[in-house]
Design a protein around this motif. Structure first.
Motif, PDB file in Angstrom:
ATOM      1  N   ALA A 130       0.722  -1.316  -0.106  1.00  0.00           N
ATOM      2  CA  ALA A 130      -0.084   0.063  -0.040  1.00  0.00           C
ATOM      3  C   ALA A 130       0.770   1.140  -0.040  1.00  0.00           C
ATOM      4  CB  ALA A 130      -0.964   0.028   1.225  1.00  0.00           C
ATOM      5  N   GLY A 131       1.924   1.202  -0.371  1.00  0.00           N
ATOM      6  CA  GLY A 131       2.865   2.331  -0.559  1.00  0.00           C
ATOM      7  C   GLY A 131       2.904   3.224  -2.039  1.00  0.00           C
ATOM      8  N   GLY A 132       3.778   3.955  -2.114  1.00  0.00           N
ATOM      9  CA  GLY A 132       3.590   4.858  -3.220  1.00  0.00           C
ATOM     10  C   GLY A 132       3.308   4.141  -4.529  1.00  0.00           C
ATOM     11  N   LEU A 161      -5.381   4.326   1.585  1.00  0.00           N
ATOM     12  CA  LEU A 161      -4.967   4.230   0.221  1.00  0.00           C
ATOM     13  C   LEU A 161      -6.464   3.901  -0.322  1.00  0.00           C
ATOM     14  CD1 LEU A 161      -2.526   1.856  -1.781  1.00  0.00           C
ATOM     15  CD2 LEU A 161      -5.027   1.943  -2.375  1.00  0.00           C
ATOM     16  N   VAL A 162      -7.283   2.968   0.175  1.00  0.00           N
ATOM     17  CA  VAL A 162      -8.916   2.927  -0.290  1.00  0.00           C
ATOM     18  C   VAL A 162      -9.547   4.106  -0.456  1.00  0.00           C
ATOM     19  CG1 VAL A 162     -10.858   1.539   0.091  1.00  0.00           C
ATOM     20  CG2 VAL A 162      -8.904   0.252   0.353  1.00  0.00           C
ATOM     21  N   THR A 163      -9.402   4.721   0.851  1.00  0.00           N
ATOM     22  CA  THR A 163     -10.181   6.046   0.877  1.00  0.00           C
ATOM     23  C   THR A 163      -9.766   7.178   0.100  1.00  0.00           C
ATOM     24  OG1 THR A 163     -10.570   5.759   3.389  1.00  0.00           O
ATOM     25  CG2 THR A 163     -10.894   7.850   2.748  1.00  0.00           C
ATOM     26  N   ASP A 164      -8.449   7.265  -0.186  1.00  0.00           N
ATOM     27  CA  ASP A 164      -7.928   7.926  -1.209  1.00  0.00           C
ATOM     28  C   ASP A 164      -8.335   7.992  -2.545  1.00  0.00           C
ATOM     29  OD1 ASP A 164      -6.860   9.371   0.996  1.00  0.00           O
ATOM     30  OD2 ASP A 164      -4.768   8.784   0.659  1.00  0.00           O
ATOM     31  N   LEU A 165      -8.340   6.680  -2.872  1.00  0.00           N
ATOM     32  CA  LEU A 165      -8.617   6.299  -4.381  1.00  0.00           C
ATOM     33  C   LEU A 165      -9.857   5.925  -4.606  1.00  0.00           C
ATOM     34  CD1 LEU A 165      -5.210   4.333  -5.197  1.00  0.00           C
ATOM     35  CD2 LEU A 165      -5.775   6.613  -5.746  1.00  0.00           C
ATOM     36  N   GLN A 166     -10.960   5.630  -3.836  1.00  0.00           N
ATOM     37  CA  GLN A 166     -12.122   5.136  -4.382  1.00  0.00           C
ATOM     38  C   GLN A 166     -12.784   6.233  -4.969  1.00  0.00           C
ATOM     39  OE1 GLN A 166     -13.762   1.756  -3.382  1.00  0.00           O
ATOM     40  NE2 GLN A 166     -14.138   2.664  -5.420  1.00  0.00           N
ATOM     41  N   ALA A 191       3.721  -5.026  -5.580  1.00  0.00           N
ATOM     42  CA  ALA A 191       4.095  -3.620  -5.439  1.00  0.00           C
ATOM     43  C   ALA A 191       4.912  -3.305  -4.448  1.00  0.00           C
ATOM     44  CB  ALA A 191       2.906  -2.721  -5.418  1.00  0.00           C
ATOM     45  N   LEU A 192       5.349  -4.699  -3.571  1.00  0.00           N
ATOM     46  CA  LEU A 192       6.326  -4.364  -2.356  1.00  0.00           C
ATOM     47  C   LEU A 192       7.836  -4.375  -3.219  1.00  0.00           C
ATOM     48  CD1 LEU A 192       4.827  -7.079  -0.452  1.00  0.00           C
ATOM     49  CD2 LEU A 192       4.723  -4.398   0.199  1.00  0.00           C
TER      50      LEU A 192
END
Length: 272
Positions: A130-132, A161-166, A191-192
């Motif tokens: 869940a990083g950049g 991340l979910v909150t920002d991108l949804q 994505a790690l």
């Protein structure tokens, strides 16, 4: 007059972007350069961006750790870059410093090239981390898949991340633990920056595996999946995929038809 562009980040000596863009520039016969720039602190990065505003550079690709700063310095920001919270491309357009993120397009291009049988419609994709890097992946996959599940060791970061991108994503975004997330997945993207701890044997035979890193090119995750018969996509294909729209923006012409992957592989083998 020589057109000057490049890539900015720290550390930067390992970047393959000059190899990729250099091969395209040579094939196109352009009087242009694409160089590495290694600002080690934010002040130096800001000075470098000032060279774009001054017309010394037509623009820059941007890599870690300056992508978020790049976004903050732009006059105009694409919706994709705003959603991702970072920019990997800055350029001057009639006096306006613009920012965009092409990483998601690179990811989708890699899948189209190396896993052409993947059907996203109505399907589930899983992003590990869940990083950049994962933000661009989730945003891009969320335009094609019905659901994107995020797996991350720290739940708070995944929830954020979910909150920002949804709001920017048609797909349903969820945070799940690894065992539940993998069920029915058509695609799993790592994505790690390290090898993921998942049970590849639990995946269905049609599941596609992708790793966003390209050092090493054939990660343990991809090697295990390939050995079990899964289609795989690698980070080099993604790097080349994100470079294509960057080249067209910076140099104002289509990407020449030349095998830049071969040049990049040669550079990888030479540098380890």
């Amino acid at each position: 007059m020589t057109i000057r562009a490049g890539v900015a980040g720290w550390p930067i000596a390992h970047s393959l972007s000059p190899v990729i863009h250099g091969a395209w520039l040579e094939a196109a016969g352009l009087d242009a350069t694409y160089d590495r720039h290694g600002p080690q602190d934010e002040a130096a990065f800001r000075v470098l961006v000032g060279r774009i505003r001054a017309g010394e550079l037509v623009g820059l690709n941007v890599t870690a750790p300056w992508k978020e700063v790049a976004l903050s310095l732009a006059d105009a920001v694409s919706e994709t870059a705003r959603a991702c919270g970072s920019a990997n491309l800055l350029w001057l357009d009639d006096g306006v410093l613009r920012a965009d993120s092409t990483d998601g397009r690179g990811l989708m291009a890699a899948l189209q090239e190396q896993a052409p049988g993947l059907d996203a419609a109505g399907k589930v994709a899983v992003v590990l981390g869940a990083g950049g890097a994962s933000r661009a992946a989730v945003h891009a996959l969320g335009q094609a898949f019905a659901e994107v599940r995020i797996v991350n060791r720290t739940a708070d970061r995944a929830v954020r991340l979910v909150t920002d991108l949804q709001p920017y994503t048609p797909a349903a975004l969820t945070h799940q633990d690894p065992d539940e997330a993998l069920e029915g997945a058509a695609l799993v993207v790592n994505a790690l920056s390290v090898a993921p701890r998942i049970d590849v044997a639990a995946l269905g035979p049609e599941t596609v595996l992708m790793d966003m890193t390209y050092r090493p090119l054939r990660t343990a995750f991809l090697a295990e999946g390939g050995a079990r018969g899964h289609a795989t996509a690698d980070g080099l294909a993604m790097l080349i995929g994100q470079a294509r729209p960057s080249f067209e923006t910076l140099f104002g012409r289509p990407v020449p038809d030349v095998d830049v992957r071969a040049a990049a592989l040669a550079a990888l083998e030479g540098n380890g």
